[in-house]
Design a protein around this motif. Structure first.
Motif, mmCIF file in Angstrom:
data_model
loop_
_atom_site.group_PDB
_atom_site.id
_atom_site.type_symbol
_atom_site.label_atom_id
_atom_site.label_comp_id
_atom_site.label_asym_id
_atom_site.label_seq_id
_atom_site.Cartn_x
_atom_site.Cartn_y
_atom_site.Cartn_z
ATOM 1 N N UNK A 91 0.789 -1.289 0.081
ATOM 2 C CA UNK A 91 -0.092 0.021 0.160
ATOM 3 C C UNK A 91 0.792 1.180 0.067
ATOM 4 N N UNK A 92 2.192 1.035 0.235
ATOM 5 C CA UNK A 92 2.820 2.196 0.174
ATOM 6 C C UNK A 92 4.174 2.250 -0.588
ATOM 7 N N UNK A 93 4.096 3.050 -1.809
ATOM 8 C CA UNK A 93 5.424 2.918 -2.486
ATOM 9 C C UNK A 93 6.603 3.681 -1.695
ATOM 10 N N UNK A 94 6.302 4.633 -0.986
ATOM 11 C CA UNK A 94 7.244 5.303 -0.424
ATOM 12 C C UNK A 94 8.002 4.441 0.513
ATOM 13 N N UNK A 95 7.328 3.545 1.345
ATOM 14 C CA UNK A 95 7.657 2.631 2.033
ATOM 15 C C UNK A 95 8.672 1.558 1.813
ATOM 16 N N UNK A 96 8.002 0.919 0.443
ATOM 17 C CA UNK A 96 8.784 0.148 -0.364
ATOM 18 C C UNK A 96 10.340 0.646 -0.679
ATOM 19 N N UNK A 97 10.089 1.846 -1.444
ATOM 20 C CA UNK A 97 11.314 2.377 -1.759
ATOM 21 C C UNK A 97 12.132 2.547 -0.659
ATOM 22 N N UNK A 98 11.967 3.053 0.671
ATOM 23 C CA UNK A 98 12.889 3.183 1.518
ATOM 24 C C UNK A 98 13.550 1.860 2.010
ATOM 25 N N UNK A 99 12.766 0.833 1.996
ATOM 26 C CA UNK A 99 13.157 -0.349 2.576
ATOM 27 C C UNK A 99 14.183 -0.892 1.479
ATOM 28 N N UNK A 100 14.036 -0.639 0.110
ATOM 29 C CA UNK A 100 14.838 -1.227 -0.770
ATOM 30 C C UNK A 100 16.338 -0.318 -0.668
ATOM 31 N N UNK A 101 15.997 1.088 -0.434
ATOM 32 C CA UNK A 101 17.305 1.719 -0.221
ATOM 33 C C UNK A 101 17.959 1.434 0.952
ATOM 34 N N UNK A 123 20.559 -3.862 -7.794
ATOM 35 C CA UNK A 123 19.296 -4.121 -8.226
ATOM 36 C C UNK A 123 18.110 -3.346 -7.107
ATOM 37 N N UNK A 124 18.624 -3.610 -5.830
ATOM 38 C CA UNK A 124 17.755 -3.031 -4.790
ATOM 39 C C UNK A 124 17.813 -1.438 -4.802
ATOM 40 N N UNK A 125 19.112 -0.635 -5.235
ATOM 41 C CA UNK A 125 19.178 0.629 -5.469
ATOM 42 C C UNK A 125 18.128 1.192 -6.453
ATOM 43 N N UNK A 126 18.286 0.473 -7.643
ATOM 44 C CA UNK A 126 17.584 0.984 -8.779
ATOM 45 C C UNK A 126 15.904 0.880 -8.351
ATOM 46 N N UNK A 127 15.732 -0.243 -7.768
ATOM 47 C CA UNK A 127 14.143 -0.513 -7.487
ATOM 48 C C UNK A 127 13.630 0.381 -6.491
ATOM 49 N N UNK A 128 14.390 0.812 -5.427
ATOM 50 C CA UNK A 128 14.100 1.801 -4.472
ATOM 51 C C UNK A 128 13.996 3.131 -5.064
ATOM 52 N N UNK A 129 14.759 3.646 -6.035
ATOM 53 C CA UNK A 129 14.461 4.655 -6.763
ATOM 54 C C UNK A 129 13.361 4.819 -7.572
ATOM 55 N N UNK A 130 13.061 3.748 -8.366
ATOM 56 C CA UNK A 130 11.905 3.467 -9.134
ATOM 57 C C UNK A 130 10.666 3.499 -8.189
ATOM 58 N N UNK A 131 10.647 2.944 -7.140
ATOM 59 C CA UNK A 131 9.374 2.892 -6.030
ATOM 60 C C UNK A 131 9.279 4.541 -5.928
ATOM 61 N N UNK A 132 10.302 5.327 -5.602
ATOM 62 C CA UNK A 132 10.247 6.552 -5.152
ATOM 63 C C UNK A 132 9.786 7.728 -6.117
ATOM 64 N N UNK A 133 10.338 7.266 -7.464
ATOM 65 C CA UNK A 133 10.136 8.532 -8.217
ATOM 66 C C UNK A 133 8.946 8.198 -9.140
#
Length: 139
Positions: A91-101, A123-133
């Motif tokens: 439910x939270x793309x921001x939370x997913x991005x933060x966990x990935x980063x 891969x985690x870094x790229x996914x984290x930024x994709x979740x956030x951006x």
């Protein structure tokens, strides 16, 4: 919004961390085995012409043996679990991005000297930024 690319990156990162943890466990068990140590010592003594002196090789081998590979394997599994948390936070793309980063950052901080976990961390870094951006498109 579908987050298929981010999920694929996180799943690949989790898989690579699990595979890396397996290889770290196996390497740690082999390198600390006394039979392997005697085999290496016999091989070094039999080989008379080497590029590096025997003392330097033995010092390097002792340093490699002193690393706690079980701890590193457990930490890799822990970082894979952080990726799983990022994957299942729906439910939270921001939370997913933060966990990935966080997972990528922990990997860089803990395993700065290892090459093996570099790819899943990227891969985690790229996914984290994709979740956030990537924001949901308005209709």
């Amino acid at each position: 919004m579908k987050r298929k690319p981010e999920k694929i990156l996180i799943i690949c990162g989790i898989g690579l961390f699990i595979i890396g943890a397996f290889f770290v466990f196996v390497f740690g068990n082999v390198i600390t085995n006394t039979d392997f140590e005697t085999f290496i010592n016999e091989s070094v003594e039999q080989e008379s012409e080497q590029d590096i002196p025997v003392e330097e090789f033995e010092g390097f081998f002792e340093q490699v043996q002193s690393i706690n590979y079980n701890l590193h394997g457990v930490l890799m599994v822990l970082i894979a679990a952080i990726g799983a948390v990022a994957l299942f936070t729906k439910h939270s793309r921001l939370l997913s991005g933060i966990f990935s980063l966080i997972g990528a950052g922990m990997t860089v901080i803990i395993f700065w000297w290892m090459i093996l976990p570099l790819v899943p961390a990227i891969l985690y870094f790229i996914a984290g930024f994709m979740f956030l951006l990537r924001k949901p498109q308005s209709k």
